[in-house]
Write a protein that holds these residues in place. Structure first.
Motif, PDB file in Angstrom:
ATOM      1  N   ALA A 168      44.152  42.298  41.478  1.00 33.75           N
ATOM      2  CA  ALA A 168      44.907  41.995  42.695  1.00 33.75           C
ATOM      3  C   ALA A 168      44.497  43.008  43.764  1.00 33.75           C
ATOM      4  O   ALA A 168      44.101  44.132  43.448  1.00 33.75           O
ATOM      5  N   TYR A 169      44.603  42.581  45.018  1.00 34.25           N
ATOM      6  CA  TYR A 169      44.285  43.486  46.125  1.00 34.25           C
ATOM      7  C   TYR A 169      45.588  44.069  46.654  1.00 34.25           C
ATOM      8  O   TYR A 169      46.504  43.334  47.038  1.00 34.25           O
ATOM      9  N   TRP A 196      41.093  47.062  45.280  1.00 30.04           N
ATOM     10  CA  TRP A 196      41.321  46.160  44.150  1.00 30.04           C
ATOM     11  C   TRP A 196      41.926  46.933  42.989  1.00 30.04           C
ATOM     12  O   TRP A 196      41.519  48.048  42.680  1.00 30.04           O
ATOM     13  N   LEU A 197      42.901  46.325  42.345  1.00 24.94           N
ATOM     14  CA  LEU A 197      43.616  46.939  41.234  1.00 24.94           C
ATOM     15  C   LEU A 197      43.476  46.047  40.016  1.00 24.94           C
ATOM     16  O   LEU A 197      43.671  44.832  40.101  1.00 24.94           O
ATOM     17  N   GLY A 234      43.696  50.777  33.736  1.00 22.15           N
ATOM     18  CA  GLY A 234      44.944  51.453  34.096  1.00 22.15           C
ATOM     19  C   GLY A 234      45.993  50.478  34.586  1.00 22.15           C
ATOM     20  O   GLY A 234      47.035  50.279  33.977  1.00 22.15           O
ATOM     21  N   GLY A 235      45.718  49.849  35.729  1.00 26.14           N
ATOM     22  CA  GLY A 235      46.655  48.870  36.266  1.00 26.14           C
ATOM     23  C   GLY A 235      47.827  49.484  36.988  1.00 26.14           C
ATOM     24  O   GLY A 235      47.875  50.688  37.257  1.00 26.14           O
ATOM     25  N   PRO A 236      48.848  48.664  37.299  1.00 28.30           N
ATOM     26  CA  PRO A 236      49.981  49.119  38.113  1.00 28.30           C
ATOM     27  C   PRO A 236      50.784  50.259  37.500  1.00 28.30           C
ATOM     28  O   PRO A 236      51.449  51.001  38.225  1.00 28.30           O
ATOM     29  N   ALA A 251      35.942  51.104  34.895  1.00 23.87           N
ATOM     30  CA  ALA A 251      35.609  50.918  36.307  1.00 23.87           C
ATOM     31  C   ALA A 251      36.697  50.177  37.070  1.00 23.87           C
ATOM     32  O   ALA A 251      36.423  49.561  38.101  1.00 23.87           O
ATOM     33  N   GLY A 252      37.923  50.228  36.578  1.00 27.80           N
ATOM     34  CA  GLY A 252      39.027  49.592  37.287  1.00 27.80           C
ATOM     35  C   GLY A 252      38.880  48.085  37.344  1.00 27.80           C
ATOM     36  O   GLY A 252      38.466  47.436  36.378  1.00 27.80           O
TER      37      GLY A 252
END
Length: 399
Positions: free
Chosen positions: A254-255, A350-351, A376-378, A233-234
């Motif tokens: 992080a946003y 949001w990440l 996942g992320g950046p 769910a990220g």
């Protein structure tokens, strides 16, 4: 599951015919399922891809994919992700996973179906004195065929460049949609507009509906037992785990905002990157993808900043980055940059930050027996599909 996986083999086609799965899109469709082998929370890029690979690798086991919104969720990070695959983003030891992800994108996740993927070079620009890379070119040479991109910057301040000619641009939301459709065709169930709550041994599902006064309410609640639960769910994933089961995780979030630069770009304009900022040509202009420097603290609520005393929709961290680059990229100081008046005017989401680090690769982590967290992320654009496949292959081997 935290380190690099071996090069993932192409997922084999199922050997037996499958009955297509079912989609429950709204509460008017009765839902009576009470158990499944695999339950995936989150139908973004990571969750949908993992569901597809599980159906390919473990076709005899039942799977339910649960999504709080629609498909793809317009409030999630997947639909706003930059969608830039580049060799410049591959950490040491992850080359095989990055190449496999690229093959999956070009082959539309192994199905051969069409997906809007463009081979669009990425040009990274550097200030004078940079010698970290052996293949640097003069910036005018690197952008000789892209005068629209060259016009955005000051070559005297960014005289050096390196190019990734194999870079791709694509829409991660389209990847999510296609992966989910393929998973359903192979027998997966998809439950939309449903909020998931982790409980011991499975998930409590809250099916959502909208009242005639536009309020989102819980229409019904149902508990489903699951042999394996995958939380994809990220940025909300670690919170689901902590709130539902009380398990502490070390991950952060992080946003990230995506301002628009309304200056002309064309089908052959390369993506640009400097100082951590990526300018992705999109819809005739540019989508700006700011760098992520750190995780946002728990409880932080994104808000707009101000520029020369004027309220803007860009939060302060983004403004500081853009102001710091305005001399090198004068286009950022012109009227083409959409600032907005509040954060609601500038798209953002949001990440997840695996391990709490902005530079961490995608990660699959077993938090408890039968409970896995997939983030996942950046670097999801370059490595996400391989990470999803790695977890699916691991679970399929366990039988």
């Amino acid at each position: 599951m935290t380190g690099p996986e071996p090069h993932p083999a192409q997922a084999p086609a199922p050997s037996l015919p499958h009955r297509a799965g079912r989609v429950w899109a709204h509460v008017g469709q009765p839902f009576h399922e009470d158990a499944c082998d695999f339950l995936v929370i989150g139908a973004g890029r990571m969750g949908a891809a993992c569901a597809l690979y599980l159906r390919q690798l473990a076709p005899g086991r039942s799977l339910l994919l649960v999504e709080e919104g629609g498909l793809p969720n317009e409030e999630g990070a997947t639909i706003l992700a930059p969608g830039v695959w580049t060799a410049h983003d591959i950490p040491a030891g992850y080359g095989a996973q990055a190449e496999w992800t690229r093959e999956q994108l070009l082959g539309a996740l192994g199905s051969g179906k069409a997906l809007e993927v463009e081979t669009r070079p990425l040009v990274e620009l550097f200030p004078p004195g940079t010698d970290a890379f052996p293949d640097l070119l003069p910036t005018p040479d690197a952008l000789a065929s892209a005068p629209d991109a060259l016009a955005l910057l000051d070559p005297a301040r960014l005289p050096l460049a390196r190019t990734d000619p194999r870079a791709l641009t694509y829409r991660p939301g389209s990847v999510s949609l296609l992966a989910a459709q393929q998973a359903i065709s192979l027998g997966a169930g998809l439950l939309l507009n449903t909020r998931a709550e982790l409980v011991p041994g499975g998930v409590r599902l809250h099916r959502l509906t909208v009242t005639n006064t536009h309020q989102i309410v819980v229409h019904e609640t149902r508990q489903v037992r699951a042999g394996v639960v995958i939380v994809a769910a990220g940025a909300a994933g670690p919170l689901l785990v902590e709130q539902g089961l009380g398990l502490h995780t070390r991950h952060g979030r992080a946003y990230r905002q995506f301002p628009r630069l309304n200056l002309p770009s064309g089908p052959h304009t390369p993506a640009l990157r400097t100082g951590g900022l990526t300018l992705r040509p999109q819809n005739g202009g540019y989508t700006l993808v700011p760098a992520i420097h750190h995780r946002d603290p728990h409880g932080y609520q994104p808000g707009g900043g101000s520029l020369t005393g004027v309220p803007t929709g860009l939060r302060r961290e983004v403004l500081e980055d853009l102001v710091g680059l305005m001399d090198a990229v004068p286009a950022l100081a012109g009227g083409g940059l959409e600032l907005g008046r509040s954060s609601a005017d500038v798209p953002g989401a949001w990440l997840a930050l695996p391990g709490g680090r902005p530079d961490a690769p995608p990660q699959a982590e077993e938090l408890a027996p039968g409970l896995h967290l997939l983030l996942g992320g950046p670097l999801a654009d370059t490595l996400g599909l391989a990470a999803a496949h790695g977890l699916a292959a691991h679970l399929a081997r366990l039988g």
